[in-house]
Design a protein around this motif. Structure first.
Motif, PDB file in Angstrom:
ATOM      1  N   ALA A   1      -1.368 -13.814  -9.632  1.00  0.00           N
ATOM      2  CA  ALA A   1      -0.901 -12.936 -10.704  1.00  0.00           C
ATOM      3  C   ALA A   1      -1.028 -11.472 -10.300  1.00  0.00           C
ATOM      4  O   ALA A   1      -0.136 -10.655 -10.570  1.00  0.00           O
ATOM      5  CB  ALA A   1      -1.685 -13.215 -11.982  1.00  0.00           C
ATOM      6  N   PHE A   2      -2.129 -11.123  -9.653  1.00  0.00           N
ATOM      7  CA  PHE A   2      -2.340  -9.745  -9.205  1.00  0.00           C
ATOM      8  C   PHE A   2      -1.283  -9.334  -8.190  1.00  0.00           C
ATOM      9  O   PHE A   2      -0.679  -8.256  -8.303  1.00  0.00           O
ATOM     10  CB  PHE A   2      -3.735  -9.590  -8.609  1.00  0.00           C
ATOM     11  CG  PHE A   2      -3.885  -8.397  -7.705  1.00  0.00           C
ATOM     12  CD1 PHE A   2      -3.838  -7.111  -8.215  1.00  0.00           C
ATOM     13  CD2 PHE A   2      -4.060  -8.566  -6.332  1.00  0.00           C
ATOM     14  CE1 PHE A   2      -3.955  -6.006  -7.372  1.00  0.00           C
ATOM     15  CE2 PHE A   2      -4.191  -7.475  -5.491  1.00  0.00           C
ATOM     16  CZ  PHE A   2      -4.125  -6.186  -6.016  1.00  0.00           C
ATOM     17  N   GLU A   3      -1.063 -10.165  -7.183  1.00  0.00           N
ATOM     18  CA  GLU A   3      -0.113  -9.812  -6.141  1.00  0.00           C
ATOM     19  C   GLU A   3       1.303  -9.669  -6.695  1.00  0.00           C
ATOM     20  O   GLU A   3       2.035  -8.739  -6.328  1.00  0.00           O
ATOM     21  CB  GLU A   3      -0.183 -10.840  -5.016  1.00  0.00           C
ATOM     22  CG  GLU A   3      -1.481 -10.718  -4.216  1.00  0.00           C
ATOM     23  CD  GLU A   3      -1.731 -11.867  -3.260  1.00  0.00           C
ATOM     24  OE1 GLU A   3      -0.792 -12.664  -3.022  1.00  0.00           O
ATOM     25  OE2 GLU A   3      -2.848 -11.959  -2.728  1.00  0.00           O
ATOM     26  N   ALA A   4       1.688 -10.562  -7.610  1.00  0.00           N
ATOM     27  CA  ALA A   4       3.006 -10.453  -8.231  1.00  0.00           C
ATOM     28  C   ALA A   4       3.098  -9.214  -9.116  1.00  0.00           C
ATOM     29  O   ALA A   4       4.108  -8.489  -9.092  1.00  0.00           O
ATOM     30  CB  ALA A   4       3.297 -11.710  -9.049  1.00  0.00           C
ATOM     31  N   GLY A   5       2.044  -8.947  -9.898  1.00  0.00           N
ATOM     32  CA  GLY A   5       2.036  -7.785 -10.777  1.00  0.00           C
ATOM     33  C   GLY A   5       2.055  -6.484 -10.016  1.00  0.00           C
ATOM     34  O   GLY A   5       2.737  -5.522 -10.403  1.00  0.00           O
ATOM     35  N   PHE A   6       1.305  -6.426  -8.923  1.00  0.00           N
ATOM     36  CA  PHE A   6       1.259  -5.199  -8.116  1.00  0.00           C
ATOM     37  C   PHE A   6       2.620  -4.936  -7.490  1.00  0.00           C
ATOM     38  O   PHE A   6       3.112  -3.804  -7.497  1.00  0.00           O
ATOM     39  CB  PHE A   6       0.185  -5.326  -7.033  1.00  0.00           C
ATOM     40  CG  PHE A   6      -0.148  -4.035  -6.347  1.00  0.00           C
ATOM     41  CD1 PHE A   6      -1.162  -3.223  -6.816  1.00  0.00           C
ATOM     42  CD2 PHE A   6       0.571  -3.608  -5.233  1.00  0.00           C
ATOM     43  CE1 PHE A   6      -1.467  -2.017  -6.191  1.00  0.00           C
ATOM     44  CE2 PHE A   6       0.288  -2.409  -4.608  1.00  0.00           C
ATOM     45  CZ  PHE A   6      -0.744  -1.608  -5.084  1.00  0.00           C
ATOM     46  N   LYS A   7       3.235  -5.975  -6.942  1.00  0.00           N
ATOM     47  CA  LYS A   7       4.552  -5.818  -6.315  1.00  0.00           C
ATOM     48  C   LYS A   7       5.583  -5.367  -7.352  1.00  0.00           C
ATOM     49  O   LYS A   7       6.417  -4.490  -7.079  1.00  0.00           O
ATOM     50  CB  LYS A   7       4.977  -7.154  -5.693  1.00  0.00           C
ATOM     51  CG  LYS A   7       6.349  -7.123  -5.005  1.00  0.00           C
ATOM     52  CD  LYS A   7       6.286  -6.382  -3.694  1.00  0.00           C
ATOM     53  CE  LYS A   7       7.650  -6.375  -2.978  1.00  0.00           C
ATOM     54  NZ  LYS A   7       7.996  -7.714  -2.462  1.00  0.00           N
ATOM     55  N   ALA A   8       5.526  -5.939  -8.557  1.00  0.00           N
ATOM     56  CA  ALA A   8       6.463  -5.551  -9.604  1.00  0.00           C
ATOM     57  C   ALA A   8       6.233  -4.105 -10.046  1.00  0.00           C
ATOM     58  O   ALA A   8       7.187  -3.376 -10.338  1.00  0.00           O
ATOM     59  CB  ALA A   8       6.332  -6.493 -10.795  1.00  0.00           C
ATOM     60  N   ARG A   9       4.964  -3.684 -10.104  1.00  0.00           N
ATOM     61  CA  ARG A   9       4.643  -2.334 -10.594  1.00  0.00           C
ATOM     62  C   ARG A   9       4.920  -1.262  -9.556  1.00  0.00           C
ATOM     63  O   ARG A   9       5.417  -0.177  -9.868  1.00  0.00           O
ATOM     64  CB  ARG A   9       3.165  -2.288 -11.010  1.00  0.00           C
ATOM     65  CG  ARG A   9       2.674  -0.918 -11.496  1.00  0.00           C
ATOM     66  CD  ARG A   9       3.346  -0.560 -12.813  1.00  0.00           C
ATOM     67  NE  ARG A   9       2.797   0.663 -13.375  1.00  0.00           N
ATOM     68  CZ  ARG A   9       3.193   1.893 -13.037  1.00  0.00           C
ATOM     69  NH1 ARG A   9       4.145   2.052 -12.128  1.00  0.00           N
ATOM     70  NH2 ARG A   9       2.661   2.967 -13.608  1.00  0.00           N
TER      71      ARG A   9
ATOM     72  N   GLY B   1       6.268  -1.898  -6.131  1.00  0.00           N
ATOM     73  CA  GLY B   1       7.326  -2.151  -5.154  1.00  0.00           C
ATOM     74  C   GLY B   1       6.855  -2.440  -3.758  1.00  0.00           C
ATOM     75  O   GLY B   1       7.661  -2.523  -2.830  1.00  0.00           O
ATOM     76  N   VAL B   2       5.545  -2.604  -3.569  1.00  0.00           N
ATOM     77  CA  VAL B   2       4.981  -2.932  -2.257  1.00  0.00           C
ATOM     78  C   VAL B   2       3.912  -4.001  -2.430  1.00  0.00           C
ATOM     79  O   VAL B   2       3.396  -4.211  -3.538  1.00  0.00           O
ATOM     80  CB  VAL B   2       4.356  -1.686  -1.568  1.00  0.00           C
ATOM     81  CG1 VAL B   2       5.416  -0.653  -1.250  1.00  0.00           C
ATOM     82  CG2 VAL B   2       3.251  -1.079  -2.438  1.00  0.00           C
ATOM     83  N   GLU B   3       3.581  -4.662  -1.323  1.00  0.00           N
ATOM     84  CA  GLU B   3       2.504  -5.640  -1.362  1.00  0.00           C
ATOM     85  C   GLU B   3       1.160  -4.925  -1.454  1.00  0.00           C
ATOM     86  O   GLU B   3       0.974  -3.862  -0.848  1.00  0.00           O
ATOM     87  CB  GLU B   3       2.526  -6.513  -0.099  1.00  0.00           C
ATOM     88  CG  GLU B   3       3.834  -7.242   0.145  1.00  0.00           C
ATOM     89  CD  GLU B   3       4.040  -8.396  -0.809  1.00  0.00           C
ATOM     90  OE1 GLU B   3       3.063  -8.793  -1.474  1.00  0.00           O
ATOM     91  OE2 GLU B   3       5.179  -8.883  -0.900  1.00  0.00           O
ATOM     92  N   PRO B   4       0.196  -5.473  -2.181  1.00  0.00           N
ATOM     93  CA  PRO B   4      -1.128  -4.840  -2.231  1.00  0.00           C
ATOM     94  C   PRO B   4      -1.878  -5.014  -0.917  1.00  0.00           C
ATOM     95  O   PRO B   4      -1.741  -6.041  -0.245  1.00  0.00           O
ATOM     96  CB  PRO B   4      -1.828  -5.587  -3.367  1.00  0.00           C
ATOM     97  CG  PRO B   4      -1.177  -6.931  -3.388  1.00  0.00           C
ATOM     98  CD  PRO B   4       0.259  -6.703  -3.005  1.00  0.00           C
ATOM     99  N   ASP B   5      -2.652  -3.999  -0.547  1.00  0.00           N
ATOM    100  CA  ASP B   5      -3.552  -4.130   0.601  1.00  0.00           C
ATOM    101  C   ASP B   5      -4.975  -4.338   0.093  1.00  0.00           C
ATOM    102  O   ASP B   5      -5.208  -4.498  -1.107  1.00  0.00           O
ATOM    103  CB  ASP B   5      -3.459  -2.907   1.515  1.00  0.00           C
ATOM    104  CG  ASP B   5      -3.775  -1.594   0.802  1.00  0.00           C
ATOM    105  OD1 ASP B   5      -4.332  -1.630  -0.321  1.00  0.00           O
ATOM    106  OD2 ASP B   5      -3.465  -0.527   1.359  1.00  0.00           O
TER     107      ASP B   5
END
Length: 376
Positions: A289-297, A299-303
């Motif tokens: 959920a975090f990775e999808a939410g971060f990408k949606a917010r 526009g990049v993958e979270p590090d």
């Protein structure tokens, strides 16, 4: 007369609206985030700020804490210790923060800790070193100390690789990075490894050719680099330019685990080993959920920096929740001490602490095909 009454009515309505807005703002929970969004530590600070903002936005969308929204105030320290101290005083005295998240580095965290304790305001710090806790009980930390995770990479090197002789390069101006070096070195030596050399640098250094020439002449299996990621990449590039054999591997701290390091070091990063508390793709519902939410917010993958910040915010929000519907700074601090098994996206997935010393696990990573992956 009618015009005057209409104008008076407008003024009265405006005053009521302003009063209502001020009341609503007063009912919000003020939280200040102080990060290094610019300057030499921006590689971490930008991810920190984004991860915190995402967590707060999600919490507010769920109704906030006890029905009260979090008013997140973001400040940029510019990777400057003096600016961090100024912003902390501003957060406490002007912003009336119930909780301050940050600053981004151990150096800044240690510098501002006395201010938080003198003014009795809780801070949840990104500092790795436990030294940040020494000034008093108002300092809290999210991240584990190097003593908890650096030995993992030492054990991995001894048990899973042929690395036995290591030279060290470390930033002598950063207490956390010095601790990473020491807490790799000591168990590595205790397990049968040999320390060939220890070379100190400072964060502003850029010319490493003399150092590279010196290290190339040594018989080593690996170079342990305890600096920030961009500087570590620069050191590796110059070591390769000086003719360091390709068989020599590079080992680093959590500060090495950045996309910038990979892009700057290029082929020289392949096979590098580092310890971290996050790698993308962990099969847990909260992580997905975090990775999808971060990408949606964003526009990049979270590090790993964004993941750490999102997790730190979960701990901070849990402390606010534990403080009750009308929290004070003292109640937030006491709420923090009650926390157990807080769900996070780094480490084991659960955050705990004992006497403000956090524990949640870590992962040894290696670079394969230009990406950090879990080490075999």
């Amino acid at each position: 007369m009618q015009t005057f009454r209409s104008f008076a009515h407008v003024l009265a309505a405006g005053a009521l609206a302003a009063g209502a807005a001020a009341l609503a703002q007063a009912q919000d929970l003020p939280v200040v985030s102080i990060q290094s969004s610019t300057g030499p530590v921006a590689f971490a600070g930008v991810g920190y700020q984004r991860g915190i903002r995402l967590a707060v936005e999600e919490a507010n969308a769920r109704g906030g804490i006890h029905g009260r929204k979090i008013n997140l105030v973001e400040r940029d320290s510019g990777s400057d210790k003096g600016q961090a101290i100024h912003l902390v005083s501003q957060a406490i005295d002007r912003d009336r923060a119930l909780l301050v998240l940050g600053p981004s580095t151990t150096t800044d965290g240690v510098a501002v800790a006395p201010v938080f304790n003198d003014k009795k305001t809780p801070s949840l710090s990104f500092a790795t070193s436990d030294a940040v806790l020494k000034p008093g009980p108002w300092m809290m930390k999210f991240q584990q100390a190097p003593s908890a995770i650096a030995p993992l990479s030492a054990r991995y090197a001894l048990e899973k690789t042929s690395i036995r002789k290591v030279a060290f390069v470390y930033d002598r101006t950063n207490e956390g990075l010095i601790e990473y070096k020491n807490f790799f070195r000591d168990p590595f030596k205790a397990g049968g490894g040999t320390v060939v050399a220890e070379e100190a640098v400072v964060g502003s250094d850029a010319n490493f050719l003399p150092l590279a020439t010196k290290l190339k002449a040594l018989d080593v299996d690996a170079v342990y680099i305890s600096t920030y990621g961009e500087q570590a990449a620069n050191i590796i590039v110059q070591l390769r330019q000086a003719g360091m054999p390709e068989k020599v591997r590079y080992i680093g701290t959590i500060a090495m685990v950045t996309q910038k390091f990979l892009s700057m070091a290029g082929a020289g990063a392949e096979g590098a080993i580092a310890v971290s508390d996050y790698v993308a793709g962990m099969d847990r519902p909260m992580n997905k959920a975090f990775e999808a939410g971060f990408k949606a917010r964003w526009g990049v993958e979270p590090d790993n920096w964004a993941a750490s910040a999102y997790s730190l915010a979960q701990v901070g929000l849990a402390a606010l929740q534990a403080a009750g519907p009308d929290p004070t700074r003292e109640a937030v601090r006491e709420g923090f001490h009650k926390l157990r098994d807080v769900p996070i996206v780094v480490g084991s997935g659960l955050w705990n602490h004992k006497d403000r010393i956090p524990a949640y696990g870590a992962i040894v990573l290696t670079v394969k095909d230009g990406r950090f992956v879990a080490a075999p």
